[in-house]
Motif scaffolding. Structure first.
Motif, PDB file in Angstrom:
ATOM      1  N   ASP A  50       0.904  -0.987  -0.026  1.00 23.76           N
ATOM      2  CA  ASP A  50      -0.081  -0.033   0.024  1.00 23.76           C
ATOM      3  C   ASP A  50       0.789   1.221   0.013  1.00 23.76           C
ATOM      4  N   TYR A  51       1.178   1.646  -1.181  1.00 22.49           N
ATOM      5  CA  TYR A  51       2.280   2.522  -1.431  1.00 22.49           C
ATOM      6  C   TYR A  51       1.743   4.207  -1.219  1.00 22.49           C
ATOM      7  N   HIS A  52       0.546   4.401  -0.967  1.00 26.47           N
ATOM      8  CA  HIS A  52       0.238   5.684  -0.557  1.00 26.47           C
ATOM      9  C   HIS A  52      -1.361   5.732   0.466  1.00 26.47           C
ATOM     10  N   ASN A  53      -0.838   6.064   1.638  1.00 25.46           N
ATOM     11  CA  ASN A  53      -2.296   6.320   2.434  1.00 25.46           C
ATOM     12  C   ASN A  53      -1.892   7.132   3.601  1.00 25.46           C
ATOM     13  N   HIS A  54      -2.852   7.708   4.390  1.00 23.80           N
ATOM     14  CA  HIS A  54      -2.811   8.598   5.469  1.00 23.80           C
ATOM     15  C   HIS A  54      -2.903   8.103   6.787  1.00 23.80           C
ATOM     16  N   LEU A  55      -2.399   6.730   6.957  1.00 27.69           N
ATOM     17  CA  LEU A  55      -2.704   6.296   8.339  1.00 27.69           C
ATOM     18  C   LEU A  55      -1.726   6.996   9.127  1.00 27.69           C
ATOM     19  N   PRO A  56      -2.050   7.305  10.481  1.00 26.51           N
ATOM     20  CA  PRO A  56      -1.221   8.012  11.475  1.00 26.51           C
ATOM     21  C   PRO A  56      -0.028   6.917  12.159  1.00 26.51           C
ATOM     22  N   PRO A  57       1.031   7.218  11.867  1.00 29.41           N
ATOM     23  CA  PRO A  57       2.240   6.469  12.152  1.00 29.41           C
ATOM     24  C   PRO A  57       2.458   6.442  13.759  1.00 29.41           C
ATOM     25  N   LYS A  58       1.995   7.357  14.312  1.00 28.65           N
ATOM     26  CA  LYS A  58       1.675   7.188  15.818  1.00 28.65           C
ATOM     27  C   LYS A  58       0.983   5.857  16.229  1.00 28.65           C
ATOM     28  N   ASP A  59      -0.047   5.787  15.771  1.00 30.26           N
ATOM     29  CA  ASP A  59      -0.931   4.659  16.122  1.00 30.26           C
ATOM     30  C   ASP A  59      -0.412   3.234  15.773  1.00 30.26           C
ATOM     31  N   LEU A  60       0.397   3.245  14.713  1.00 28.24           N
ATOM     32  CA  LEU A  60       1.294   1.874  14.650  1.00 28.24           C
ATOM     33  C   LEU A  60       2.522   1.848  15.550  1.00 28.24           C
ATOM     34  N   ALA A  61       3.112   2.850  15.794  1.00 27.04           N
ATOM     35  CA  ALA A  61       4.192   2.613  16.522  1.00 27.04           C
ATOM     36  C   ALA A  61       3.882   2.236  18.000  1.00 27.04           C
ATOM     37  N   GLU A  62       2.571   3.040  18.535  1.00 21.92           N
ATOM     38  CA  GLU A  62       2.295   2.737  20.048  1.00 21.92           C
ATOM     39  C   GLU A  62       1.082   1.574  19.760  1.00 21.92           C
ATOM     40  N   ASN A  63       0.887   0.851  18.806  1.00 18.48           N
ATOM     41  CA  ASN A  63       0.149  -0.280  18.755  1.00 18.48           C
ATOM     42  C   ASN A  63      -1.235   0.074  19.074  1.00 18.48           C
ATOM     43  N   ARG A  64      -1.930   1.273  18.846  1.00 17.20           N
ATOM     44  CA  ARG A  64      -3.042   1.887  19.224  1.00 17.20           C
ATOM     45  C   ARG A  64      -4.258   0.651  19.359  1.00 17.20           C
ATOM     46  N   LEU A 182       9.523  12.232  11.901  1.00 20.67           N
ATOM     47  CA  LEU A 182       9.553  10.929  11.711  1.00 20.67           C
ATOM     48  C   LEU A 182       9.896   9.933  12.928  1.00 20.67           C
ATOM     49  N   GLU A 183       9.662  10.677  14.061  1.00 22.19           N
ATOM     50  CA  GLU A 183      10.027   9.695  15.361  1.00 22.19           C
ATOM     51  C   GLU A 183       9.168   8.407  15.512  1.00 22.19           C
ATOM     52  N   TYR A 184       7.924   8.447  14.854  1.00 22.74           N
ATOM     53  CA  TYR A 184       7.194   7.060  15.052  1.00 22.74           C
ATOM     54  C   TYR A 184       7.882   6.210  13.877  1.00 22.74           C
ATOM     55  N   HIS A 185       8.271   6.663  12.701  1.00 23.38           N
ATOM     56  CA  HIS A 185       8.918   5.456  11.918  1.00 23.38           C
ATOM     57  C   HIS A 185      10.071   4.966  12.509  1.00 23.38           C
ATOM     58  N   GLN A 186      10.797   5.939  13.078  1.00 23.33           N
ATOM     59  CA  GLN A 186      12.091   5.452  13.834  1.00 23.33           C
ATOM     60  C   GLN A 186      11.925   4.420  14.958  1.00 23.33           C
ATOM     61  N   GLN A 187      10.733   4.437  15.506  1.00 23.47           N
ATOM     62  CA  GLN A 187      10.297   3.502  16.572  1.00 23.47           C
ATOM     63  C   GLN A 187       9.787   2.374  15.824  1.00 23.47           C
ATOM     64  N   LEU A 188       9.202   2.322  14.641  1.00 23.46           N
ATOM     65  CA  LEU A 188       8.921   1.323  14.124  1.00 23.46           C
ATOM     66  C   LEU A 188       9.812   0.467  13.682  1.00 23.46           C
ATOM     67  N   VAL A 189      10.947   1.080  13.112  1.00 22.51           N
ATOM     68  CA  VAL A 189      12.162   0.507  12.647  1.00 22.51           C
ATOM     69  C   VAL A 189      12.678  -0.476  13.600  1.00 22.51           C
ATOM     70  N   LYS A 190      12.596  -0.094  15.027  1.00 25.39           N
ATOM     71  CA  LYS A 190      13.242  -0.644  16.107  1.00 25.39           C
ATOM     72  C   LYS A 190      12.372  -1.861  16.485  1.00 25.39           C
ATOM     73  N   SER A 191      11.045  -1.771  16.058  1.00 24.24           N
ATOM     74  CA  SER A 191      10.022  -2.747  16.690  1.00 24.24           C
ATOM     75  C   SER A 191      10.060  -3.999  15.854  1.00 24.24           C
ATOM     76  N   ASP A 192       9.312  -4.895  16.416  1.00 23.14           N
ATOM     77  CA  ASP A 192       9.120  -6.452  16.003  1.00 23.14           C
ATOM     78  C   ASP A 192       8.056  -6.432  14.927  1.00 23.14           C
ATOM     79  N   PHE A 193       7.358  -5.205  14.444  1.00 23.04           N
ATOM     80  CA  PHE A 193       6.284  -5.283  13.517  1.00 23.04           C
ATOM     81  C   PHE A 193       6.770  -5.610  11.945  1.00 23.04           C
ATOM     82  N   LYS A 194       6.480  -7.021  11.528  1.00 19.53           N
ATOM     83  CA  LYS A 194       6.760  -7.294  10.544  1.00 19.53           C
ATOM     84  C   LYS A 194       6.369  -6.617   9.011  1.00 19.53           C
TER      85      LYS A 194
END
Length: 484
Positions: A50-64, A182-194
């Motif tokens: 999905d190469y274009h969306n507007h999802l909030p990366p904060k929600d992914l980083a914090e696994n809302r 891009l702090e939340y993208h940086q968190q996601l890189v370090k996470s175990d999210f596949k």
């Protein structure tokens, strides 16, 4: 004259039973055996890019974890909001102070009235694919559906990451402004999210110099870059610095949402003077704005080429039509429509200017006005120079066109005037974590078009070759195009 005699049916005549297809069954939208085979055996199991969306990366980083189905499904969804307003539902139940359950009940009341709008299909695909609910939603079962889905959403399996994982999403790209940390993208890189999560660089606020808040934005950019921005050269330096920062953080794509592309002739001295004038607090004329925007957009596109990024242009939206409601609710709340801007000449001139310098990077074009379908399909062919497969792409049906007929028109026009085999497929362009069945919707429509033509003998019954082509459109072409 003999009177007509009605043909008598034999006593042995047996009425052929009418085939009844259940709504949203396994073969939903698949009208032939070939279409069913293409979808179930070739398309369905392919991962999603999905190469274009507007999802909030904060929600992914914090696994809302969403507190209700309303928070996951209705909040922020201006498609649903427009339908509810059309039905005369008070804003209290849309963006207002009503409770989550009250808002959901009103949406459920609206759903039966959305038949033949894509919302009806999307609603039931999403209830089925995420929650296993196969009943059609209405006000009678709304309370039970609200309670059941809200309870499921409290599980970690239904958190923001779990919802993405359920849909087999391999890669997704959110969309961020140059000033984002891009702090939340940086968190996601370090996470175990596949799922790989990247971002798209969206610098429109730096380009649209006529905006009332333009100087405030440049001040914010200056602060982020820790540098003064009083000249055009300093602006370019700051944007390049942010491109370098985004690139360092894994960005490989940019995006622009513009009414049309800008391609006015300009001189360097003119552009510098226009920026200085605006930074001094004075307004600029429409022609001056067009010259500045043309210059800055070319600078950005040449920089994207240098970094090997893919550039995307979403063209043709007429935004914020209802100024009264814009002042009350802000942008992106459901007051935009299709615009009737002239696209061809400026688009051609812009792409040709880059190509003549051999600085045209991979490019995806999206149009919002369907009258421009053939224009876009043929324009891409002008700049596909053999250096890259599908270098300039005409993107999937966007916004008001990402419905069944819009997708069919896009696929058919691209097939007739380009090569559908090189197409990089669907995206959600959504703010909702429940929107990913739109990929399934697209894939079923795609398979139905190919399968029906196989059934009619318009295409050979070569399931292996056509199945491979379908897989490529669904996933492999995008994987190759974005070098993932």
């Amino acid at each position: 004259m003999e009177s007509p005699v009605k043909e008598k049916r034999s006593l042995n005549y047996v009425e052929k039973p009418i085939k009844v297809t259940k709504f949203l069954d396994d073969n939903f939208l698949l009208e032939s055996k070939q279409a069913q085979t293409l979808y179930h055996e070739y398309a369905a199991q392919m991962p999603i890019i999905d190469y274009h969306n507007h999802l909030p990366p904060k929600d992914l980083a914090e696994n809302r974890v969403f507190t209700s189905i309303t928070k996951a499904w209705i909040d922020g969804d201006h498609y649903k909001w427009r339908a509810m307003r059309t039905l005369g539902i008070d804003e209290k139940y849309i963006t207002g102070e009503a409770t989550d359950k009250e808002k959901f009940m009103k949406w459920a009341q609206a759903v039966p009235h959305t038949m033949r709008n894509p919302l009806y299909h999307w609603t039931h695909l999403e209830l089925s694919r995420y929650f296993g609910i196969t009943e059609t939603l209405n006000e009678k079962n709304a309370s039970a559906v609200y309670d059941a889905t809200t309870e499921m959403l409290q599980s970690q399996d239904f958190g923001a990451r779990g919802l993405i994982t359920k849909m087999n999403v391999d890669v997704l790209c959110t969309t961020e402004d140059p000033i984002d940390t891009l702090e939340y993208h940086q968190q996601l890189v370090k996470s175990d999210f596949k799922t790989k999560v990247s971002t798209a660089f969206r610098p429109d606020k730096a380009i649209l110099i006529g905006s009332e808040t333009y100087n405030e934005y440049v001040d914010s950019l200056s602060k982020v870059c820790d540098t003064e921005i009083t000249t055009y050269d300093e602006l370019c330096d700051a944007l390049r610095q942010r491109i370098e920062y985004f690139n360092f953080n894994g960005c490989f794509v940019c995006d622009h949402g513009l009414s049309h592309l800008y391609a006015e002739d300009f001189t360097e001295s003119e552009v510098k003077a226009i920026f200085k004038q605006r930074r001094g607090g004075s307004q600029v004329s429409p022609l001056e704005a067009a010259k500045f925007q043309s210059a800055l957009l070319l600078f950005l596109s040449e920089t994207y080429h240098e970094f090997g990024w893919v550039q995307q242009f979403h063209l043709g939206a007429l935004r914020n039509n209802n100024t009264r409601m814009l002042s009350e609710l802000g942008p992106d709340t459901g007051w935009d429509s299709i615009g009737d801007y002239s696209q061809g000449e400026s688009l051609s001139k812009f792409l040709d200017t880059l190509d003549s310098k051999n600085k045209l990077t991979k490019t995806i074009l999206y149009n919002l006005n369907p009258r421009d379908n053939a224009l876009m399909a043929t324009m891409t062919g002008n700049f596909n120079d053999g250096s890259v497969k599908g270098k300039v792409q005409w993107g999937s049906g966007w916004w008001f066109l990402d419905q069944k007929h819009g997708m069919i028109d896009q696929i058919n026009t691209l097939s007739n005037m380009g090569l559908i085999s090189c197409f990089i497929g669907m995206l959600t362009d959504s703010r909702s974590f429940l929107s990913f069945p739109r990929h399934e919707y697209f894939r079923r429509i795609l398979c139905n078009l190919f399968g029906n033509e196989m059934a009619k003998g318009e295409l050979p019954n070569d399931m292996e070759w056509i199945g491979t082509m379908v897989r490529n459109i669904c996933y492999n072409n995008a994987k190759e195009y974005f070098d993932l």
